[in-house]
Design an enzyme around this catalytic site. Sequence first.
Site, PDB file in Angstrom:
ATOM      1  N   CYS A 133       0.828  -1.201   0.000  1.00 43.46           N
ATOM      2  CA  CYS A 133       0.000   0.000   0.000  1.00 43.46           C
ATOM      3  C   CYS A 133       0.864   1.252   0.000  1.00 43.46           C
ATOM      4  O   CYS A 133       1.781   1.385   0.824  1.00 43.46           O
ATOM      5  CB  CYS A 133      -0.912  -0.005   1.231  1.00 43.46           C
ATOM      6  SG  CYS A 133      -1.917   1.488   1.384  1.00 43.46           S
TER       7      CYS A 133
ATOM      8  N   CYS B 190      -2.497   0.058   9.372  1.00 43.53           N
ATOM      9  CA  CYS B 190      -1.709  -1.165   9.272  1.00 43.53           C
ATOM     10  C   CYS B 190      -0.382  -0.989  10.007  1.00 43.53           C
ATOM     11  O   CYS B 190       0.203   0.094   9.998  1.00 43.53           O
ATOM     12  CB  CYS B 190      -1.446  -1.530   7.812  1.00 43.53           C
ATOM     13  SG  CYS B 190      -2.920  -2.055   6.905  1.00 43.53           S
TER      14      CYS B 190
ATOM     15  N   CYS C 162      -8.131   1.542  -0.193  1.00 40.68           N
ATOM     16  CA  CYS C 162      -7.592   0.834   0.970  1.00 40.68           C
ATOM     17  C   CYS C 162      -7.383  -0.616   0.564  1.00 40.68           C
ATOM     18  O   CYS C 162      -8.352  -1.326   0.265  1.00 40.68           O
ATOM     19  CB  CYS C 162      -8.543   0.935   2.162  1.00 40.68           C
ATOM     20  SG  CYS C 162      -8.010  -0.028   3.604  1.00 40.68           S
TER      21      CYS C 162
ATOM     22  N   GLN D 174     -17.665  -9.668  13.054  1.00 39.48           N
ATOM     23  CA  GLN D 174     -16.252  -9.807  12.722  1.00 39.48           C
ATOM     24  C   GLN D 174     -15.979  -9.270  11.316  1.00 39.48           C
ATOM     25  O   GLN D 174     -16.740  -9.519  10.381  1.00 39.48           O
ATOM     26  CB  GLN D 174     -15.833 -11.275  12.807  1.00 39.48           C
ATOM     27  CG  GLN D 174     -15.829 -11.836  14.215  1.00 39.48           C
ATOM     28  CD  GLN D 174     -14.692 -11.274  15.064  1.00 39.48           C
ATOM     29  OE1 GLN D 174     -13.710 -10.740  14.543  1.00 39.48           O
ATOM     30  NE2 GLN D 174     -14.828 -11.399  16.378  1.00 39.48           N
TER      31      GLN D 174
ATOM     32  N   TYR E 184     -21.738 -11.197  26.601  1.00 40.66           N
ATOM     33  CA  TYR E 184     -21.330 -10.299  25.519  1.00 40.66           C
ATOM     34  C   TYR E 184     -21.680 -10.995  24.205  1.00 40.66           C
ATOM     35  O   TYR E 184     -20.850 -11.161  23.313  1.00 40.66           O
ATOM     36  CB  TYR E 184     -19.835  -9.982  25.566  1.00 40.66           C
ATOM     37  CG  TYR E 184     -19.300  -9.557  26.912  1.00 40.66           C
ATOM     38  CD1 TYR E 184     -19.286  -8.206  27.290  1.00 40.66           C
ATOM     39  CD2 TYR E 184     -18.777 -10.485  27.802  1.00 40.66           C
ATOM     40  CE1 TYR E 184     -18.770  -7.816  28.525  1.00 40.66           C
ATOM     41  CE2 TYR E 184     -18.263 -10.102  29.036  1.00 40.66           C
ATOM     42  CZ  TYR E 184     -18.259  -8.769  29.392  1.00 40.66           C
ATOM     43  OH  TYR E 184     -17.747  -8.389  30.604  1.00 40.66           O
TER      44      TYR E 184
ATOM     45  N   GLU F  62     -26.320  -9.244  26.574  1.00 43.71           N
ATOM     46  CA  GLU F  62     -25.692  -8.241  25.704  1.00 43.71           C
ATOM     47  C   GLU F  62     -26.174  -6.864  26.124  1.00 43.71           C
ATOM     48  O   GLU F  62     -27.354  -6.677  26.446  1.00 43.71           O
ATOM     49  CB  GLU F  62     -26.056  -8.529  24.242  1.00 43.71           C
ATOM     50  CG  GLU F  62     -25.739  -7.443  23.242  1.00 43.71           C
ATOM     51  CD  GLU F  62     -24.262  -7.084  23.197  1.00 43.71           C
ATOM     52  OE1 GLU F  62     -23.970  -5.879  23.178  1.00 43.71           O
ATOM     53  OE2 GLU F  62     -23.419  -8.004  23.180  1.00 43.71           O
TER      54      GLU F  62
ATOM     55  N   ASP G 133     -17.089 -13.149  25.424  1.00 46.50           N
ATOM     56  CA  ASP G 133     -16.418 -12.456  24.309  1.00 46.50           C
ATOM     57  C   ASP G 133     -16.437 -10.965  24.610  1.00 46.50           C
ATOM     58  O   ASP G 133     -17.166 -10.198  23.977  1.00 46.50           O
ATOM     59  CB  ASP G 133     -17.138 -12.771  22.995  1.00 46.50           C
ATOM     60  CG  ASP G 133     -16.435 -12.172  21.786  1.00 46.50           C
ATOM     61  OD1 ASP G 133     -15.308 -11.666  21.934  1.00 46.50           O
ATOM     62  OD2 ASP G 133     -17.021 -12.203  20.684  1.00 46.50           O
TER      63      ASP G 133
ATOM     64  N   CYS H   2      -9.785 -10.238  21.905  1.00 48.70           N
ATOM     65  CA  CYS H   2      -9.112  -9.522  20.817  1.00 48.70           C
ATOM     66  C   CYS H   2      -7.883  -8.779  21.316  1.00 48.70           C
ATOM     67  O   CYS H   2      -7.297  -7.985  20.573  1.00 48.70           O
ATOM     68  CB  CYS H   2     -10.071  -8.563  20.122  1.00 48.70           C
ATOM     69  SG  CYS H   2     -10.769  -7.300  21.220  1.00 48.70           S
TER      70      CYS H   2
END
Length: 440
Positions: free
Chosen positions: A67, A78, A154, A246, A275, A299, A343, A370
């Site tokens: 890129c 990135c 992108c 996701q 979650y 949630e 999660d 994550c």
Amino acid sequence: MAIELTVGPVAHGGWCVARHDGRVVFVRHALPGERVMAEITEETSRFLRADAVEILEPSADRVTPPCPFAGPGLCGGCDWQHASLDAQRRLKTDVVAEQLSRLAGIDWKGTVEEVPGAPDGLGWRTRVQFAVDREGGLGLRRHRSHDIQPVDLCLIAHPEVENVGAEVMNWRNASSVEVIASSTGDQAVVIAPKPRRTVAVPDLDTSVAVFVDEGKGRSRVVHGRNHLVERVGERDFQVTGSGFWQVHPGTAATLLDAVLEFAAPQPGEWALDLYCGVGLFAAGLAEAVGPEGAVFGVESESVAVRDAERNLRDLPQVRFARGRVENALERFGIERADLVVVDPPRAGLGRDVIAGLTGLQATRIVYVSCDPATLARDLAWFAERGYSLADLRAFDAFPMTHHVECVAHLVKEPVQGPTSRDAVDGVSSNPGTHPVEPRS
């Protein structure tokens, strides 16, 4: 000021570590073992931050970033475009292992696995949120900055995101524009206007849904419908507005398989999905525990709860409720569970939630994370309360960036007495009943 550095190991967050005059330097755009000239970008009393602006001795893992907007002072989206994909996964493996070792005393020997769907590490991001400059042009934030790097393409964006053509249009009076492409072919643009401003929506293909994010989970439809449809296996999931899903097209199925592998739900069991979002994991759990079992999802986002209820309306053994996980167990009178899936957001669970979860005496807990740092911290707190790490898998769900998804399997020795669904206060043995009355 530019300084010469010999670059050391990778650090969490897309950095490598070097030293200069006895001080730690966190360097971007470098790789372990390289000798570089680095420009200082930030100085604190404890460390420096820097960008490698000249590579004096390159690593064998270095490649030319695909890129044109990747590099010092440019787009911050990135972190590792200058590293081969194999090297990126080795670096992420090192980060996960280091965080687990340093924060939890865990010696992990796994590797970060490829997620199917982006063999070259490009074209995977199905949801891209662009910033808007003063003239209405789209761009992406520079690293640790509110400055906007204009972009006309992108490379990590999914082709169907790029096909919308948002980057070449004007979005005056918008503060952000999110472009979404679903796995079923739906496309949408979500506009967040500046306060007290009205955005003139550019002409888009009629197949592209457009809605305005009015905050607090509310959105106003300008064109098309207010939701997209995602598909995992044979099941469709409605996701309203810019609700969570996701972003890598292969990640939802990959994580679901990993969660079910570790959770090993059995017919008749009682499971919690905390979650839970729009019901991805709850769907797999509910199908496995069957009509004699039960799944309860919690949630905090009311729109996601409504989506989850719609998505799993064919599975009467699952119920959803809106609430904060921090007080959900007490609020809904949950005292026991056979298994728990969590999660949480990047901040992780924290001591109070972990105390509540370990009090349920579940034989296994599956933790989707994550952020390896908050995961490792939480695993140490789980260990204090009798839960050990049985296994952990890590996935490269965000190629070219430092982010990584982990799925951890925690186990506890069985306790005396029944822990099945029928042992929970208020649970009837009749099929389809549930120990709490969900409130959305």
